[in-house]
Design an enzyme around this catalytic site. Structure first.
Site, PDB file in Angstrom:
ATOM      1  N   CYS A 129      24.760  85.658  75.877  1.00  0.00           N
ATOM      2  CA  CYS A 129      23.482  85.680  75.176  1.00  0.00           C
ATOM      3  C   CYS A 129      22.654  84.456  75.554  1.00  0.00           C
ATOM      4  O   CYS A 129      22.871  83.361  75.012  1.00  0.00           O
ATOM      5  CB  CYS A 129      23.693  85.723  73.660  1.00  0.00           C
ATOM      6  SG  CYS A 129      22.156  85.788  72.716  1.00  0.00           S
ATOM      7  N   CYS A 132      20.629  83.028  72.662  1.00  0.00           N
ATOM      8  CA  CYS A 132      21.428  82.236  71.719  1.00  0.00           C
ATOM      9  C   CYS A 132      21.756  80.855  72.284  1.00  0.00           C
ATOM     10  O   CYS A 132      21.690  79.851  71.559  1.00  0.00           O
ATOM     11  CB  CYS A 132      22.741  82.954  71.398  1.00  0.00           C
ATOM     12  SG  CYS A 132      22.586  84.682  70.916  1.00  0.00           S
ATOM     13  N   ASP A 133      22.132  80.799  73.554  1.00  0.00           N
ATOM     14  CA  ASP A 133      22.756  79.595  74.098  1.00  0.00           C
ATOM     15  C   ASP A 133      21.963  78.905  75.207  1.00  0.00           C
ATOM     16  O   ASP A 133      22.366  77.832  75.668  1.00  0.00           O
ATOM     17  CB  ASP A 133      24.148  79.946  74.643  1.00  0.00           C
ATOM     18  CG  ASP A 133      25.066  80.503  73.570  1.00  0.00           C
ATOM     19  OD1 ASP A 133      24.923  80.079  72.404  1.00  0.00           O
ATOM     20  OD2 ASP A 133      25.907  81.357  73.884  1.00  0.00           O
TER      21      ASP A 133
END
Length: 306
Positions: A129, A132-133
């Protein structure tokens, strides 16, 4: 009110359902807490200035749901009966759970390459992701594995954080939409390695993290190693909807079909929320939001159905 799934969507539905007096029962499934229980650091969930731990966040959500009256059941559902109300969920051991309304929040799992080093370095430089990261790799070298819309979108997104983005694809052409391909090829900070697959993620440092990836040329078999700080596997997601095939309308990738902007499925009284019905955003905060929507939709349904 029955809720299947206990990630942010399911637990948010449970909180709102309990506060509305719908006596929610949450059947937690094989991964209580959902994908966030396998996520160590969460930095983008609203309300927390510091980095928090995914398992802790889910424990707090569950505690809140139980505090307002939701009941948690630890079971794996083997089959369903949605032919009439009350709806029925049948557990592996034969236990039957009944509800006048059903909220499906079973989520979706990222597809992985399936190599051993990927598992060892997951969360240590290997991710599925970028949204997300990606922030953690500001100014660093990153690589995206895949050739569809998701891979191209993640590569483009990562250019917000990195000026060294590599897309690795098994074939000599992309499956992504042409407009996305045009953006990718025109971007000065993205390069593409064609006809290669990742044979190994290489860790190093203290604490250990991803430092390089070994690639195999699918034409010649030759190996090469490229230095990377972050590797993003973007080969798609698999929604957890197998037990609903033949019972509810699904799209061609298995995601639940719901009314636009709502959570209603094609069966009155059955609602879907979170990643199981979201093929685009797949974030904890959007899942929680649709969990709230599902509970409100269920409350309105019961009010009209009696």
């Amino acid at each position: 009110m029955l809720i299947l799934g206990s990630g942010p969507a399911g637990l948010s539905a449970a909180i709102y359902g309990a506060r509305a007096g719908m006596n929610p029962i949450v059947v937690q499934g094989i991964q209580p807490g959902g994908q966030l229980t396998t996520t160590t650091e969460v930095e983008n969930y609203p309300g927390f200035r510091e980095v928090i731990q995914g398992p802790w966040l889910m424990q707090e959500m569950q505690a809140q749901a139980e505090h307002v009256g939701a009941r948690m059941m630890y079971d794996h559902i083997a089959s369903v009966d949605l032919s009439s109300r009350p709806f029925k969920l049948i557990g592996d051991g034969g236990t039957i759970y009944e509800g006048d309304t059903l909220v499906i929040a079973t989520g979706a799992q990222a597809k992985w390459l399936g190599i051993e080093s990927e598992t060892l370095l997951r969360g240590k430089g290997v991710s599925a992701c970028a949204t997300c990261d990606g922030f953690f790799y500001r100014g660093k070298k990153v690589a995206v594995i895949g050739g569809g819309n998701t891979a191209v979108e993640e590569a483009l997104y990562l250019t917000n954080h990195s000026q060294d983005v590599t897309l690795i694809h098994r074939r000599d052409s992309l499956r992504a939409e042409k407009i996305l391909q045009d953006r990718l090829f025109a971007h000065p900070h993205i390069k593409v390695i064609w006809n290669h697959e990742v044979s190994r993620f290489i860790g190093g440092g203290q604490p250990e993290g991803l430092v390089a990836m070994e690639l195999r040329d699918l034409n010649s078999g030759a190996l090469q190693v490229i230095d990377v700080d972050g590797g993003f596997v973007a080969i798609g997601h698999q929604p957890a909807t197998d037990i609903f095939k033949g019972h509810l309308a699904l799209d061609n990738e298995g995601y639940m079909l719901v009314e636009p902007g709502r959570t209603m499925t094609n069966v009155p009284g059955v609602f879907a929320c979170g990643d199981v019905a979201d093929r685009i955003y797949r974030q904890a905060v959007t899942a929680a939001g649709t969990g709230c929507m599902a509970a409100l939709d269920a409350e309105r349904f019961l009010g009209h159905a009696g």
